[in-house]
Scaffold this motif. Structure first.
Motif, short mmCIF file in Angstrom:
data_model
loop_
_atom_site.label_atom_id
_atom_site.label_comp_id
_atom_site.label_asym_id
_atom_site.label_seq_id
_atom_site.Cartn_x
_atom_site.Cartn_y
_atom_site.Cartn_z
N TYR A 79 0.86 -1.19 0.00
CA TYR A 79 0.00 0.00 0.00
C TYR A 79 0.89 1.23 0.00
N GLY A 130 -4.40 -7.73 11.09
CA GLY A 130 -3.50 -6.82 10.37
C GLY A 130 -2.44 -7.51 9.54
N CYS A 131 -2.46 -8.86 9.48
CA CYS A 131 -1.39 -9.56 8.74
C CYS A 131 -1.65 -9.56 7.23
N GLY A 132 -2.86 -9.17 6.81
CA GLY A 132 -3.10 -9.07 5.38
C GLY A 132 -4.15 -10.03 4.83
N LYS A 133 -4.95 -10.61 5.71
CA LYS A 133 -5.93 -11.60 5.26
C LYS A 133 -6.97 -10.98 4.32
N SER A 134 -7.52 -9.83 4.73
CA SER A 134 -8.53 -9.18 3.87
C SER A 134 -7.88 -8.70 2.58
N THR A 135 -6.67 -8.17 2.69
CA THR A 135 -5.94 -7.72 1.50
C THR A 135 -5.82 -8.87 0.50
N1 LIG Z 1 -6.00 0.96 1.87
C1 LIG Z 1 -4.96 0.79 2.68
N2 LIG Z 1 -3.94 1.69 2.72
C2 LIG Z 1 -2.87 1.52 3.53
N3 LIG Z 1 -2.71 0.46 4.34
C3 LIG Z 1 -3.69 -0.47 4.36
C4 LIG Z 1 -4.86 -0.36 3.54
N4 LIG Z 1 -5.65 -1.44 3.77
C5 LIG Z 1 -5.00 -2.18 4.70
N5 LIG Z 1 -3.83 -1.59 5.05
C6 LIG Z 1 -2.84 -2.16 6.02
O1 LIG Z 1 -2.46 -3.43 5.56
C7 LIG Z 1 -2.32 -4.33 6.64
C8 LIG Z 1 -3.19 -5.56 6.40
O2 LIG Z 1 -4.55 -5.20 6.49
P1 LIG Z 1 -5.72 -6.27 6.32
O3 LIG Z 1 -5.52 -7.00 5.05
O4 LIG Z 1 -7.00 -5.57 6.50
O5 LIG Z 1 -5.42 -7.26 7.57
P2 LIG Z 1 -6.32 -8.41 8.23
O6 LIG Z 1 -7.52 -8.63 7.37
O7 LIG Z 1 -5.41 -9.62 8.30
O8 LIG Z 1 -6.67 -7.96 9.60
C9 LIG Z 1 -2.68 -3.55 7.90
O9 LIG Z 1 -1.47 -3.16 8.51
C10 LIG Z 1 -3.46 -2.38 7.38
O10 LIG Z 1 -3.28 -1.27 8.22
#
Ligand SMILES: Nc1ncnc2c1ncn2[C@@H]1O[C@H](COP(=O)(O)OP(=O)(O)O)[C@@H](O)[C@H]1O
Ligand SMILES: [Mg+2]
Length: 227
Positions: A14, A44-49
């Protein structure tokens, strides 16, 4: 038979101004037809990402996502939206139902978007709502449904197009034990009936343990759970 989902060297960084947040790094994954895969990992490890990239909701910084051998991120916006509608089901952590529409209208929506006739779309939506045990709640709006019922509507909506794969982001995250168990039973039943593959992101180790395979997302990569 090749994989339903194949991720190759997938990376996501990101960028906000000068700040870079690396989240996924050269991640590889193969999911077979009909497989139930659980992905666990700390907040916060990136699962949703990861799910958003696999579901064509966001673009990777590098690498490829193949669904049924189509490199989804090489498609233009219109083709990608169409592909997503036809081949991918997505279950969000917070149902993302449209509050002003009834259960059956919410479930019919993906069919209307792909151009089905409204009458047929509603009939099909009703069939799937029956399958998820909501025959008695077809004309309820989400505000008149319980958390578990809303999640079942969201599952029905993901399923109504008979996608090759369903990506679920903490589908039982906000549900009590019994409702979570019912959602799992539903996933299993649909998986057996229609051979839909599921990738379920969860911090619920009980749910994860019931899937065919478990992986852990750690430092941007997917590892076997016990490493
Ligand atoms: N649009 C974005 N811009 C910047 N950082 C992001 C964005 N979306 C998520 N992050 C960061 O990426 C990391 C992974 O987020 P996310 O995939 O939501 O984690 P999880 O689903 O495992 O809790 C987190 O540190 C979050 O702060
Ligand atoms: Mg998340």
């Amino acid at each position: 038979m090749s994989s339903v989902l194949s991720c190759q060297q997938l990376s996501k960084v990101y960028r906000q101004g000068d700040v870079e947040t690396p989240v996924l790094a050269d991640l590889n994954l193969e999911v077979k037809k009909g497989e139930l895969l659980a992905i666990v990992g700390s907040s916060g490890c990136g699962k949703s990402t990861f799910l958003h990239l696999a579901g064509a909701l966001d673009l990777p910084s590098a690498g490829h996502v193949f669904i049924n051998d189509i490199d989804i991120h090489t498609l233009d916006d219109k083709k990608r939206a169409k592909f997503r509608n036809q081949h991918i089901g997505f279950i969000y952590q917070f149902h993302h139902l449209m509050m002003e529409f009834t259960a059956e209208e919410n479930v019919a929506m993906p069919l209307l978007i792909r151009g089905d006739a409204p009458k047929l779309a509603v009939l099909e939506a009703r069939k799937v709502l029956e399958q998820v045990g909501l025959a008695h709640r077809m004309s309820h709006k989400p505000s008149a449904l319980s958390g578990g019922e809303r999640q079942r509507v969201a599952i029905a909506r993901a399923l109504v197009t008979k996608p090759a794969i369903i990506l679920a982001d903490e589908p039982t995250g906000n549900l009590d034990f019994d409702t979570a168990e019912a959602i799992y039973q539903l996933i299993k039943q649909l998986n057996q009936q229609v051979q839909t593959s599921f990738v379920v992101v969860t911090h619920d180790l009980t749910l994860a343990g019931k899937m065919d395979r478990q992986l852990k997302l750690d430092h941007g990569k997917l590892l076997p759970l016990d490493e």
